[in-house]
Design a protein around this motif. Structure first.
Motif, short mmCIF file in Angstrom:
data_model
loop_
_atom_site.label_atom_id
_atom_site.label_comp_id
_atom_site.label_asym_id
_atom_site.label_seq_id
_atom_site.Cartn_x
_atom_site.Cartn_y
_atom_site.Cartn_z
N ALA A 17 13.46 -61.18 -50.19
CA ALA A 17 12.40 -60.90 -51.16
C ALA A 17 11.65 -59.62 -50.79
O ALA A 17 11.32 -58.80 -51.65
N THR A 20 13.91 -56.64 -51.54
CA THR A 20 14.01 -56.46 -52.99
C THR A 20 12.75 -55.81 -53.54
O THR A 20 12.81 -54.89 -54.36
N TYR A 21 11.58 -56.26 -53.07
CA TYR A 21 10.32 -55.68 -53.51
C TYR A 21 10.25 -54.21 -53.10
O TYR A 21 9.81 -53.35 -53.89
N THR A 22 10.66 -53.89 -51.87
CA THR A 22 10.62 -52.50 -51.39
C THR A 22 11.53 -51.61 -52.23
O THR A 22 11.14 -50.51 -52.63
N LYS A 24 12.50 -52.16 -55.32
CA LYS A 24 11.91 -52.06 -56.66
C LYS A 24 10.77 -51.04 -56.67
O LYS A 24 10.65 -50.23 -57.58
N HIS A 25 9.93 -51.08 -55.63
CA HIS A 25 8.80 -50.16 -55.55
C HIS A 25 9.29 -48.70 -55.44
O HIS A 25 8.77 -47.81 -56.11
#
Length: 159
Positions: A17, A20-22, A24-25
């Motif tokens: 997670a 994935t967040y990194t 996406k950012h």
């Protein structure tokens, strides 16, 4: 009770997670940069179009004719004669293209200048003689009438 395997899976899910967040950012930041660059490109294209339109207005023949008539006394402009136009091939070499004189030629011209001064040749003749030996005179290329008759060269002097 939680087993060790469950704790490992929770850790893997948390790490996934976070990654994935990194990602996406970073993708959102790149997308913002792409939009910013596209806006800059559009602004530059609009500026180029505006400058082209301005140039078209500024270089209108009737406007230029009016300006020539208005400032004729100050500028004293005359029409260009057809004999004054030349092709780029006919121009002499650029200063950067002139070959550098050889050191031995320079020594030889210095010797001849010393000999000439001993013989009583004036200084202006010595300097002219040294200059003539040091730098070759560039000659323009002959204008080919049959092959260049249909071509009009404009703008660039480099070929």
């Amino acid at each position: 009770m939680l087993k060790t395997f469950d704790l490992v899976l929770i850790g893997v899910m948390t790490a996934t997670a976070a990654v994935t967040y990194t990602i996406k950012h970073r993708a959102e930041l790149k997308l913002e940069e792409v939009h910013r660059l596209e806006a800059e490109i559009k602004l530059e294209k609009d500026t180029i179009d505006l400058l082209k339109a301005d140039w078209a207005l500024q270089s209108q023949p009737n406007r230029l004719e009016r300006l020539v008539k208005a400032y004729n006394d100050e500028l004293k402009l005359q029409p260009t004669e057809s004999t004054a136009l030349v092709h780029a091939k006919e121009l002499p070499m650029l200063k950067s293209e002139v070959p550098v004189p050889d050191v031995t030629e320079a020594k030889a011209s210095a010797k001849s200048a010393t000999v000439a001064s001993a013989k009583g040749v004036p200084d202006t003749a010595k300097s002219a003689q040294a200059t003539a030996k040091a730098q070759p005179i560039p000659m323009p290329a002959p204008r080919g009438e049959a092959e260049d008759a249909d071509q009009i060269e404009t703008g660039s002097v480099e070929e």
